[in-house]
Design a protein around this motif. Structure first.
Motif, PDB file in Angstrom:
ATOM      1  N   ARG A  12       0.837  -1.212   0.000  1.00  0.00           N
ATOM      2  CA  ARG A  12       0.000   0.000   0.000  1.00  0.00           C
ATOM      3  C   ARG A  12       0.865   1.252   0.000  1.00  0.00           C
ATOM      4  O   ARG A  12       0.541   2.240  -0.646  1.00  0.00           O
ATOM      5  CB  ARG A  12      -0.927  -0.001   1.216  1.00  0.00           C
ATOM      6  CG  ARG A  12      -2.017  -1.049   1.141  1.00  0.00           C
ATOM      7  CD  ARG A  12      -2.973  -0.879   2.306  1.00  0.00           C
ATOM      8  NE  ARG A  12      -3.969  -1.926   2.301  1.00  0.00           N
ATOM      9  CZ  ARG A  12      -5.056  -1.930   1.567  1.00  0.00           C
ATOM     10  NH1 ARG A  12      -5.287  -0.930   0.744  1.00  0.00           N
ATOM     11  NH2 ARG A  12      -5.928  -2.922   1.623  1.00  0.00           N
ATOM     12  N   THR A  64       0.761   4.141  -2.810  1.00  0.00           N
ATOM     13  CA  THR A  64       0.502   5.531  -2.429  1.00  0.00           C
ATOM     14  C   THR A  64       1.627   6.435  -2.897  1.00  0.00           C
ATOM     15  O   THR A  64       1.404   7.542  -3.404  1.00  0.00           O
ATOM     16  CB  THR A  64       0.351   5.621  -0.893  1.00  0.00           C
ATOM     17  OG1 THR A  64      -0.689   4.744  -0.488  1.00  0.00           O
ATOM     18  CG2 THR A  64       0.041   7.036  -0.461  1.00  0.00           C
ATOM     19  N   GLU A 118      -7.389   6.843  -8.208  1.00  0.00           N
ATOM     20  CA  GLU A 118      -6.453   5.868  -7.672  1.00  0.00           C
ATOM     21  C   GLU A 118      -7.127   4.504  -7.638  1.00  0.00           C
ATOM     22  O   GLU A 118      -8.294   4.356  -7.982  1.00  0.00           O
ATOM     23  CB  GLU A 118      -6.024   6.275  -6.266  1.00  0.00           C
ATOM     24  CG  GLU A 118      -7.171   6.333  -5.288  1.00  0.00           C
ATOM     25  CD  GLU A 118      -6.726   6.765  -3.900  1.00  0.00           C
ATOM     26  OE1 GLU A 118      -7.213   6.170  -2.929  1.00  0.00           O
ATOM     27  OE2 GLU A 118      -5.898   7.673  -3.809  1.00  0.00           O
ATOM     28  N   SER A 121      -9.035   1.907  -2.476  1.00  0.00           N
ATOM     29  CA  SER A 121      -8.413   2.654  -1.389  1.00  0.00           C
ATOM     30  C   SER A 121      -8.791   2.111  -0.016  1.00  0.00           C
ATOM     31  O   SER A 121      -9.700   1.273   0.121  1.00  0.00           O
ATOM     32  CB  SER A 121      -8.839   4.125  -1.469  1.00  0.00           C
ATOM     33  OG  SER A 121     -10.228   4.241  -1.194  1.00  0.00           O
ATOM     34  N   LYS A 122      -8.116   2.611   1.014  1.00  0.00           N
ATOM     35  CA  LYS A 122      -8.456   2.257   2.392  1.00  0.00           C
ATOM     36  C   LYS A 122      -9.876   2.698   2.730  1.00  0.00           C
ATOM     37  O   LYS A 122     -10.584   2.025   3.482  1.00  0.00           O
ATOM     38  CB  LYS A 122      -7.463   2.920   3.350  1.00  0.00           C
ATOM     39  CG  LYS A 122      -6.049   2.364   3.278  1.00  0.00           C
ATOM     40  CD  LYS A 122      -5.140   3.058   4.271  1.00  0.00           C
ATOM     41  CE  LYS A 122      -3.720   2.492   4.210  1.00  0.00           C
ATOM     42  NZ  LYS A 122      -2.815   3.181   5.168  1.00  0.00           N
ATOM     43  N   GLU A 123     -10.289   3.820   2.134  1.00  0.00           N
ATOM     44  CA  GLU A 123     -11.651   4.304   2.376  1.00  0.00           C
ATOM     45  C   GLU A 123     -12.687   3.356   1.777  1.00  0.00           C
ATOM     46  O   GLU A 123     -13.732   3.088   2.390  1.00  0.00           O
ATOM     47  CB  GLU A 123     -11.814   5.702   1.788  1.00  0.00           C
ATOM     48  CG  GLU A 123     -11.057   6.804   2.519  1.00  0.00           C
ATOM     49  CD  GLU A 123      -9.545   6.755   2.307  1.00  0.00           C
ATOM     50  OE1 GLU A 123      -8.810   7.271   3.170  1.00  0.00           O
ATOM     51  OE2 GLU A 123      -9.119   6.173   1.281  1.00  0.00           O
ATOM     52  N   ASP A 124     -12.407   2.846   0.568  1.00  0.00           N
ATOM     53  CA  ASP A 124     -13.298   1.862  -0.046  1.00  0.00           C
ATOM     54  C   ASP A 124     -13.428   0.633   0.837  1.00  0.00           C
ATOM     55  O   ASP A 124     -14.529   0.120   1.064  1.00  0.00           O
ATOM     56  CB  ASP A 124     -12.763   1.434  -1.425  1.00  0.00           C
ATOM     57  CG  ASP A 124     -12.751   2.561  -2.432  1.00  0.00           C
ATOM     58  OD1 ASP A 124     -13.666   3.404  -2.396  1.00  0.00           O
ATOM     59  OD2 ASP A 124     -11.830   2.593  -3.259  1.00  0.00           O
ATOM     60  N   GLY A 183      -1.621  -1.323  -9.386  1.00  0.00           N
ATOM     61  CA  GLY A 183      -2.955  -1.213  -8.799  1.00  0.00           C
ATOM     62  C   GLY A 183      -4.068  -1.959  -9.494  1.00  0.00           C
ATOM     63  O   GLY A 183      -5.233  -1.562  -9.378  1.00  0.00           O
ATOM     64  N   HIS A 203      -5.930  -7.398  -3.650  1.00  0.00           N
ATOM     65  CA  HIS A 203      -7.339  -7.145  -3.956  1.00  0.00           C
ATOM     66  C   HIS A 203      -8.082  -8.420  -4.372  1.00  0.00           C
ATOM     67  O   HIS A 203      -7.840  -9.476  -3.794  1.00  0.00           O
ATOM     68  CB  HIS A 203      -7.437  -6.019  -4.982  1.00  0.00           C
ATOM     69  CG  HIS A 203      -6.785  -4.751  -4.525  1.00  0.00           C
ATOM     70  ND1 HIS A 203      -7.080  -4.141  -3.330  1.00  0.00           N
ATOM     71  CD2 HIS A 203      -5.803  -3.991  -5.099  1.00  0.00           C
ATOM     72  CE1 HIS A 203      -6.342  -3.060  -3.177  1.00  0.00           C
ATOM     73  NE2 HIS A 203      -5.555  -2.944  -4.233  1.00  0.00           N
ATOM     74  N   SER A 208     -15.527  -3.855  -1.821  1.00  0.00           N
ATOM     75  CA  SER A 208     -14.571  -2.748  -2.035  1.00  0.00           C
ATOM     76  C   SER A 208     -14.418  -2.456  -3.523  1.00  0.00           C
ATOM     77  O   SER A 208     -14.366  -1.286  -3.936  1.00  0.00           O
ATOM     78  CB  SER A 208     -13.203  -3.097  -1.439  1.00  0.00           C
ATOM     79  OG  SER A 208     -13.266  -3.262  -0.048  1.00  0.00           O
ATOM     80  N   TRP A 247     -15.309   0.987  -5.349  1.00  0.00           N
ATOM     81  CA  TRP A 247     -14.275   1.659  -6.147  1.00  0.00           C
ATOM     82  C   TRP A 247     -14.799   1.979  -7.541  1.00  0.00           C
ATOM     83  O   TRP A 247     -14.597   3.085  -8.047  1.00  0.00           O
ATOM     84  CB  TRP A 247     -13.032   0.767  -6.255  1.00  0.00           C
ATOM     85  CG  TRP A 247     -12.042   1.268  -7.270  1.00  0.00           C
ATOM     86  CD1 TRP A 247     -11.108   2.250  -7.088  1.00  0.00           C
ATOM     87  CD2 TRP A 247     -11.926   0.843  -8.635  1.00  0.00           C
ATOM     88  NE1 TRP A 247     -10.403   2.450  -8.264  1.00  0.00           N
ATOM     89  CE2 TRP A 247     -10.891   1.607  -9.222  1.00  0.00           C
ATOM     90  CE3 TRP A 247     -12.590  -0.096  -9.412  1.00  0.00           C
ATOM     91  CZ2 TRP A 247     -10.497   1.448 -10.549  1.00  0.00           C
ATOM     92  CZ3 TRP A 247     -12.202  -0.265 -10.745  1.00  0.00           C
ATOM     93  CH2 TRP A 247     -11.168   0.500 -11.296  1.00  0.00           C
ATOM     94  N   SER A 298     -14.923   5.583  -9.216  1.00  0.00           N
ATOM     95  CA  SER A 298     -13.979   5.876 -10.287  1.00  0.00           C
ATOM     96  C   SER A 298     -14.655   6.065 -11.636  1.00  0.00           C
ATOM     97  O   SER A 298     -14.204   6.865 -12.457  1.00  0.00           O
ATOM     98  CB  SER A 298     -12.935   4.761 -10.390  1.00  0.00           C
ATOM     99  OG  SER A 298     -13.550   3.535 -10.731  1.00  0.00           O
TER     100      SER A 298
END
Length: 533
Positions: free
Chosen positions: A2, A6, A53, A56-59, A283, A320, A385, A389, A393
């Motif tokens: 990660r 990033t 991107e 993500s960690k938020e997803d 990614g 993933h 996730s 995403w 996106s």
């Protein structure tokens, strides 16, 4: 991993809107810059950093909250992707709703014979109705690599197989092409395209992968795969590097039966893993695990084998969605293949033969403890996730793609390769007689010649197709270059595809208006000229 991703994103942002994004191996060598400036094609300019991107960690955090509220039945459904028969997408929508499935793949048999882009949108829109009442969108997928694997042929752009991308020296051209392709599929309502192929081929003896691969050298394949993934990500559509741990050296087609690798996972990690590592670095949101048995476990496909998923996570570093290959293929004989795959480490089981049985088996297994709840929630979280995403996106990426015709023209011109002959013809054709074993390609090349000032009917014989016609003076191979590398002709070129853009590039070359810049990305008989250096 990660932190690496990033850091990569931050570096891209620092280049500013005017910068170009190449593959991770792209350099600023002056010779390369000069080569690009001399490119004969009208390549569109790179579109800058990817507009979004990766997952993500938020997803993932949002996905965890959703998964925590799921029942056993919902958890079981979230890790299954169905296929359906017939052309009524309501069948899929109803099944998705009832079994809480992640979504559905769209195959050729789900569409009319001459399906249009409008038909595709209607199909994907109807399928998504099955999840309209839940917190995460239905995933709609398609197997649209290009070349021989194109499930929605008539409705979308005529994309070549990835071997054309392997021949292209400027990998920004590959990124632009997959960006355009991905944007078209995204606008048609798809969430995932099961591409690119990350296998390293052995060429003619490889019946399943063949020209679907970018070539026979791991490093070159890696660069091409990374470029393709970058393009799909720019388009806001999920890509899937496939078929881990590597299908390209096998001589049995897994659509029909189970091929067995001669190489162990340890041996594969030194060669075939490289393109998958590169895909993970840039990614890629999915990796597809193939139907490949390994030495010592000859009856168990890789996508049902825990050791393979462990290698994918630890050796490759992929974090993933690990998706199986289609579980309705000839290589799969296990009744509970979907359950076995999830237990082994898969996150998404694709196209089980019996979706009802697959769902019931997973529910029963998690309730009994045979399938650890932790394993199932881990898989469900990754799939949700991915869905979140894509929702984010796809909206961000709208309107950013190059024009498809520009991207395809550049792809065709920059991938044209000389198998034998000259990088630029010394005596351009003024007239030609076109023959071949592919009548569609014959017609397209005939039109392309006319458009480039070459009269057709008399003159030197030009053979176009999978194989060279006897006595031809010029040969245009539209499949694997090994099919035409023994042709006793003045000039033999490889276009990898018979689409109209490839035929136009071939006509321009023979008319003297285009210099070949590519290099054949697989070993062929004889010695190809070193063009483009």
């Amino acid at each position: 991993m990660r932190r690496l991703i990033t850091a990569g994103i931050c570096a891209l942002l620092l280049t500013g809107c005017g910068g170009s994004q190449g593959t991770p191996t792209h350099t600023s060598d002056p010779a390369q810059k000069a080569e690009k400036s001399e490119t004969a094609s009208s390549a569109p300019q790179p579109q800058g950093p990817a507009p979004v991107e990766g997952i993500s960690k938020e997803d993932t955090a949002e996905a965890k909250k959703i998964v925590e509220q799921m029942s056993d039945e919902e958890l079981a459904g979230s890790v299954l992707m169905m296929t359906y028969h017939g052309t009524d997408p309501k069948v899929a929508a109803d099944t998705i709703k009832r079994l809480h499935l992640s979504g559905s793949i769209v195959m050729t048999y789900n569409l009319g014979e001459n399906a249009t882009l409008k038909d595709l949108k209607a199909t994907t829109s109807a399928i998504k109705e099955g999840g309209k009442d839940r917190d995460w969108p239905v995933l709609t997928s398609v197997d649209q690599e290009g070349g021989p694997v194109a499930r929605v042929r008539s409705a979308t752009m005529p994309f070549p197989p990835l071997m054309a991308g392997g021949a292209v020296r400027n990998k920004d051209t590959v990124t632009n092409a997959t960006h355009a392709q991905g944007a078209e599929l995204r606008d048609a309502g798809f969430s995932i395209d099961f591409a690119p192929v990350a296998d390293v081929t052995v060429g003619a003896k490889d019946p399943a992968i063949n020209v679907r691969s970018a070539g026979d050298k791991p490093g070159s394949v890696s660069d091409t795969v990374a470029a393709a993934v970058n393009g799909y990500s720019k388009a806001g559509i999920g890509s899937a590097a496939k078929h881990f741990p590597g299908h390209g050296s096998l001589t049995v087609d897994s659509h029909e039966s189970l091929p067995v690798s001669k190489k162990s996972l340890k041996a594969l990690s030194k060669t075939e893993f490289e393109p998958f590592r590169k895909a993970a670095e840039v990614g890629a949101p999915l990796v597809m695990v193939g139907h490949i048995a390994l030495p010592g476990n000859e009856k168990l496909p890789a996508d049902l084998n825990p050791e393979v998923y462990e290698a994918l996570r630890k050796d490759v570093g992929f974090e993933h969605v690990a998706v199986t290959d289609a579980l309705n293929m000839g290589a799969i004989t296990q009744k509970d293949a979907a359950l076995t795959a999830i237990k082994a480490g898969a996150d998404l089981a694709l196209m089980p033969n019996d979706i009802e049985h697959a769902h019931a088996s997973i529910v029963k297994a998690v309730k009994s403890g045979d399938l650890p709840r932790k394993r199932l929630t881990e898989a469900a979280t990754r799939v949700v996730s991915l869905s979140l995403w894509h929702k984010r996106s796809a909206e961000t990426a709208k309107g950013s793609a190059p024009k498809p015709e520009d991207a395809l023209r550049a792809y065709a011109e920059e991938s044209l390769s000389v198998v034998s002959g000259e990088c630029k013809v010394a005596k351009p054709l003024k007239q030609a007689r076109v023959v071949g074993d592919d009548q569609v390609a014959v017609k397209r090349l005939t039109e392309a010649f006319k458009n480039n000032g070459v009269s057709v009917g008399n003159g030197p014989t030009v053979s176009v197709g999978q194989k060279a016609a006897s006595g031809a003076e010029y040969v245009v191979g539209i499949g694997g270059p090994w099919n035409v590398d023994r042709a006793k002709a003045h000039t033999v070129i490889a276009t990898y595809s018979g689409n109209e853009y490839a035929m136009d590039a071939a006509a321009k070359y023979m008319a003297g208006a285009l210099e070949a810049k590519a290099q054949v990305p697989v070993k062929v008989r004889g010695k190809s000229p070193q063009c483009g250096k």
